[in-house]
Design a protein around this motif. Structure first.
Motif, PDB file in Angstrom:
ATOM      1  N   ASP A  95      20.845  18.716  17.212  1.00  0.00           N
ATOM      2  CA  ASP A  95      20.645  20.048  16.633  1.00  0.00           C
ATOM      3  C   ASP A  95      19.256  20.212  16.032  1.00  0.00           C
ATOM      4  OD1 ASP A  95      23.303  20.713  17.229  1.00  0.00           O
ATOM      5  OD2 ASP A  95      24.005  19.765  15.387  1.00  0.00           O
ATOM      6  N   GLY A  96      18.493  19.135  15.964  1.00  0.00           N
ATOM      7  CA  GLY A  96      17.155  19.203  15.384  1.00  0.00           C
ATOM      8  C   GLY A  96      16.178  19.837  16.352  1.00  0.00           C
ATOM      9  N   VAL A  97      15.616  20.956  15.969  1.00  0.00           N
ATOM     10  CA  VAL A  97      14.715  21.689  16.862  1.00  0.00           C
ATOM     11  C   VAL A  97      13.494  20.850  17.221  1.00  0.00           C
ATOM     12  CG1 VAL A  97      13.224  23.728  17.052  1.00  0.00           C
ATOM     13  CG2 VAL A  97      15.479  23.910  15.979  1.00  0.00           C
ATOM     14  N   THR A  98      12.972  20.104  16.245  1.00  0.00           N
ATOM     15  CA  THR A  98      11.766  19.295  16.474  1.00  0.00           C
ATOM     16  C   THR A  98      12.120  17.855  16.823  1.00  0.00           C
ATOM     17  OG1 THR A  98      10.699  20.629  14.758  1.00  0.00           O
ATOM     18  CG2 THR A  98       9.509  18.708  15.545  1.00  0.00           C
ATOM     19  N   ALA A  99      12.961  17.243  16.014  1.00  0.00           N
ATOM     20  CA  ALA A  99      13.237  15.815  16.166  1.00  0.00           C
ATOM     21  C   ALA A  99      13.833  15.468  17.522  1.00  0.00           C
ATOM     22  CB  ALA A  99      14.166  15.350  15.037  1.00  0.00           C
TER      23      ALA A  99
ATOM     24  N   ILE B  69       0.854  -1.195   0.000  1.00  0.00           N
ATOM     25  CA  ILE B  69       0.000   0.000   0.000  1.00  0.00           C
ATOM     26  C   ILE B  69       0.886   1.240   0.000  1.00  0.00           C
ATOM     27  CG2 ILE B  69      -1.766   1.271   1.273  1.00  0.00           C
ATOM     28  CD1 ILE B  69      -2.496  -1.492   2.558  1.00  0.00           C
ATOM     29  N   PRO B  70       0.720   2.146  -0.935  1.00  0.00           N
ATOM     30  CA  PRO B  70       1.529   3.369  -0.937  1.00  0.00           C
ATOM     31  C   PRO B  70       1.299   4.183   0.341  1.00  0.00           C
ATOM     32  CG  PRO B  70       0.434   3.071  -3.054  1.00  0.00           C
ATOM     33  CD  PRO B  70      -0.174   2.070  -2.122  1.00  0.00           C
ATOM     34  N   HIS B  71       2.399   4.636   0.931  1.00  0.00           N
ATOM     35  CA  HIS B  71       2.350   5.493   2.119  1.00  0.00           C
ATOM     36  C   HIS B  71       3.000   6.828   1.780  1.00  0.00           C
ATOM     37  CE1 HIS B  71       1.278   1.842   4.232  1.00  0.00           C
ATOM     38  NE2 HIS B  71       1.245   2.476   5.393  1.00  0.00           N
ATOM     39  N   HIS B  72       2.382   7.913   2.226  1.00  0.00           N
ATOM     40  CA  HIS B  72       2.871   9.258   1.953  1.00  0.00           C
ATOM     41  C   HIS B  72       3.193   9.982   3.253  1.00  0.00           C
ATOM     42  CE1 HIS B  72       1.411   8.858  -2.240  1.00  0.00           C
ATOM     43  NE2 HIS B  72       0.434   8.154  -1.676  1.00  0.00           N
ATOM     44  N   GLN B  73       4.058  10.975   3.164  1.00  0.00           N
ATOM     45  CA  GLN B  73       4.496  11.783   4.305  1.00  0.00           C
ATOM     46  C   GLN B  73       5.232  10.950   5.359  1.00  0.00           C
ATOM     47  OE1 GLN B  73       4.430  15.172   4.306  1.00  0.00           O
ATOM     48  NE2 GLN B  73       3.710  14.818   2.211  1.00  0.00           N
ATOM     49  N   LEU B  74       6.011   9.998   4.882  1.00  0.00           N
ATOM     50  CA  LEU B  74       6.957   9.266   5.717  1.00  0.00           C
ATOM     51  C   LEU B  74       8.358   9.546   5.169  1.00  0.00           C
ATOM     52  CD1 LEU B  74       5.299   5.730   6.072  1.00  0.00           C
ATOM     53  CD2 LEU B  74       5.319   7.551   7.786  1.00  0.00           C
ATOM     54  N   ASP B  75       9.329   9.730   6.086  1.00  0.00           N
ATOM     55  CA  ASP B  75      10.735   9.872   5.683  1.00  0.00           C
ATOM     56  C   ASP B  75      10.947  11.009   4.691  1.00  0.00           C
ATOM     57  OD1 ASP B  75      11.285   7.588   7.242  1.00  0.00           O
ATOM     58  OD2 ASP B  75      10.761   6.273   5.576  1.00  0.00           O
ATOM     59  N   VAL B  76      10.379  12.167   4.979  1.00  0.00           N
ATOM     60  CA  VAL B  76      10.517  13.306   4.066  1.00  0.00           C
ATOM     61  C   VAL B  76      11.429  14.397   4.628  1.00  0.00           C
ATOM     62  CG1 VAL B  76       8.278  12.904   2.985  1.00  0.00           C
ATOM     63  CG2 VAL B  76       8.416  14.403   4.989  1.00  0.00           C
ATOM     64  N   LEU B  77      11.896  14.244   5.875  1.00  0.00           N
ATOM     65  CA  LEU B  77      12.751  15.241   6.501  1.00  0.00           C
ATOM     66  C   LEU B  77      13.989  14.598   7.112  1.00  0.00           C
ATOM     67  CD1 LEU B  77      10.155  17.365   8.542  1.00  0.00           C
ATOM     68  CD2 LEU B  77      11.162  17.965   6.332  1.00  0.00           C
ATOM     69  N   GLU B  78      15.089  15.335   7.134  1.00  0.00           N
ATOM     70  CA  GLU B  78      16.253  14.950   7.915  1.00  0.00           C
ATOM     71  C   GLU B  78      16.049  15.409   9.354  1.00  0.00           C
ATOM     72  OE1 GLU B  78      18.576  13.053   6.916  1.00  0.00           O
ATOM     73  OE2 GLU B  78      18.182  13.084   4.748  1.00  0.00           O
ATOM     74  N   VAL B  79      16.724  14.752  10.297  1.00  0.00           N
ATOM     75  CA  VAL B  79      16.497  15.085  11.711  1.00  0.00           C
ATOM     76  C   VAL B  79      16.967  16.492  12.055  1.00  0.00           C
ATOM     77  CG1 VAL B  79      16.515  12.716  12.539  1.00  0.00           C
ATOM     78  CG2 VAL B  79      18.677  13.977  12.367  1.00  0.00           C
ATOM     79  N   THR B  80      17.784  17.092  11.216  1.00  0.00           N
ATOM     80  CA  THR B  80      18.236  18.457  11.462  1.00  0.00           C
ATOM     81  C   THR B  80      17.234  19.496  10.961  1.00  0.00           C
ATOM     82  OG1 THR B  80      19.492  18.307   9.401  1.00  0.00           O
ATOM     83  CG2 THR B  80      20.689  17.897  11.456  1.00  0.00           C
ATOM     84  N   GLU B  81      16.241  19.065  10.186  1.00  0.00           N
ATOM     85  CA  GLU B  81      15.234  19.983   9.671  1.00  0.00           C
ATOM     86  C   GLU B  81      14.111  20.164  10.690  1.00  0.00           C
ATOM     87  OE1 GLU B  81      14.425  19.719   5.212  1.00  0.00           O
ATOM     88  OE2 GLU B  81      15.080  17.677   5.665  1.00  0.00           O
ATOM     89  N   THR B  82      13.466  21.316  10.631  1.00  0.00           N
ATOM     90  CA  THR B  82      12.372  21.610  11.552  1.00  0.00           C
ATOM     91  C   THR B  82      11.034  21.270  10.906  1.00  0.00           C
ATOM     92  OG1 THR B  82      13.633  23.403  12.572  1.00  0.00           O
ATOM     93  CG2 THR B  82      11.248  23.415  12.907  1.00  0.00           C
ATOM     94  N   ALA B  83      10.276  20.419  11.562  1.00  0.00           N
ATOM     95  CA  ALA B  83       8.954  20.081  11.055  1.00  0.00           C
ATOM     96  C   ALA B  83       8.032  21.285  11.201  1.00  0.00           C
ATOM     97  CB  ALA B  83       8.375  18.889  11.815  1.00  0.00           C
ATOM     98  N   SER B  84       7.187  21.496  10.209  1.00  0.00           N
ATOM     99  CA  SER B  84       6.301  22.649  10.200  1.00  0.00           C
ATOM    100  C   SER B  84       4.878  22.196   9.902  1.00  0.00           C
ATOM    101  CB  SER B  84       6.762  23.645   9.125  1.00  0.00           C
ATOM    102  OG  SER B  84       5.733  24.525   8.760  1.00  0.00           O
ATOM    103  N   VAL B  85       3.931  22.638  10.725  1.00  0.00           N
ATOM    104  CA  VAL B  85       2.530  22.307  10.491  1.00  0.00           C
ATOM    105  C   VAL B  85       2.076  22.879   9.151  1.00  0.00           C
ATOM    106  CG1 VAL B  85       0.170  22.508  11.357  1.00  0.00           C
ATOM    107  CG2 VAL B  85       2.052  22.215  12.960  1.00  0.00           C
ATOM    108  N   ALA B  86       2.499  24.101   8.849  1.00  0.00           N
ATOM    109  CA  ALA B  86       2.094  24.738   7.592  1.00  0.00           C
ATOM    110  C   ALA B  86       2.615  23.968   6.385  1.00  0.00           C
ATOM    111  CB  ALA B  86       2.584  26.181   7.557  1.00  0.00           C
TER     112      ALA B  86
END
Length: 305
Positions: A232-236, A60-77
């Motif tokens: 260093d990841g603000v979110t992760a 089953i295709p899954h989306h929005q998994l593994d799209v960021l590096e741990v140093t990037e900040t996740a954003s709701v927007a």
């Protein structure tokens, strides 16, 4: 194709239910899954987020998994924009989008088209300086004084979101929650299923899950991600399990001292999730222990509102 959202507290079995529903529907229509767990956006954060391994996704295709590096900040927007594009592309292919996750603002931003307040770098810098001066716990208490609802929905360790809430309060003169959309008709006429379990049952599931994570190599995963910049990841770096392991390692431990703090933090997070999601009258709540959960979920989805 009417989307289906499966939301609710951590550990209730949302991903498993999504797969079972996909199996039930596969004979008549295609299904694709869109992740709504903020920490599953990160590459390499697998064990501690209970991310479904690729070979267990049943094709089953899954989306929005593994799209960021741990140093990037996740954003709701950012998530809102990209996940909405996924949902609409899936429906355009004639498949059913199933949104699965328990990250509260991520779910609401997607289903209610949240319009985000403007930001002011000067005001934000002031609050970031205040955070550096007094620490995250004290700043959370300051937020609680001016906006208790926002404080209740934000982790006391999440400095970035505390700063953002205080920035919005200062800029708008209104509570942070006032920027949230009013709950009305869900976007795309999405059917919303809330999955929960008895508290005692869920506590036992969480304890077993956390023990399995540590037995399955969570400490080694955190060590490996630390080498890739996790600290260093603000979110992760604030993710449940990861933050506790980092703290234990940094205090001279071997990481296993993080088991109990992770369980306590997860139970606290579950209470916040319940409080948030239970306020949404559109949610059809189902018991994860019931043998009729799949059938009931499909009945809700098939009913055209």
């Amino acid at each position: 194709m009417r989307p289906l959202a499966i939301i609710g507290p951590t550990g209730t079995g949302k991903s498993d239910l999504a797969l079972r529903l996909a199996d039930r529907l596969s004979g008549e229509i295609g299904v694709e899954i869109v992740n709504a767990d903020a920490m599953q956006l990160y590459r390499g954060m697998d064990i501690g987020t209970a991310k479904l391994p690729y070979d267990q996704r049943r094709g089953i295709p899954h989306h929005q998994l593994d799209v960021l590096e741990v140093t990037e900040t996740a954003s709701v927007a950012r998530y809102q924009s990209e996940a909405a594009a996924d949902v609409e592309a899936i429906a355009a292919r004639g498949a059913v989008p199933i949104v699965v996750g328990g990250s509260m603002m991520y779910v609401q931003s997607l289903l209610d088209e949240w319009a985000f307040p403007a930001t002011d770098p000067v005001v934000r810098a002031q609050w970031e300086q205040r955070l550096a001066e007094i620490g995250v716990g004290a700043l959370h208490r300051e937020l609680n004084k001016v906006d208790p609802d926002a404080a209740a929905s934000i982790l006391p360790t999440d400095g970035r979101r505390i700063v953002r809430a205080l920035e919005v309060v200062q800029l708008t003169g209104r509570p942070f929650a006032a920027s949230a959309p009013r709950i009305g008709a869900p976007r795309w006429d999405t059917a919303i299923i809330g999955l929960d379990r008895d508290t005692a049952v869920l506590d036992e599931r969480l304890a077993q899950r956390i023990e399995s994570m540590f037995a399955g190599g969570l400490v080694a995963e955190v060590r490996e991600l630390a080498g890739r910049g996790l600290r260093d990841g603000v979110t992760a770096s604030r993710a449940l399990g990861y933050a506790q392991v980092l703290a234990d390692l940094d205090s001279g431990g071997d990481g296993t001292g993080a088991v109990e703090p992770t369980f306590i933090g997860t139970r606290r997070y579950v209470r916040r999730q319940r409080s948030w999601f239970r306020r949404d009258h559109r949610v059809h709540w189902l018991d994860g222990e019931s043998p009729d959960t799949e059938q009931d979920a499909l009945r809700v989805w098939r009913h055209v509102s």
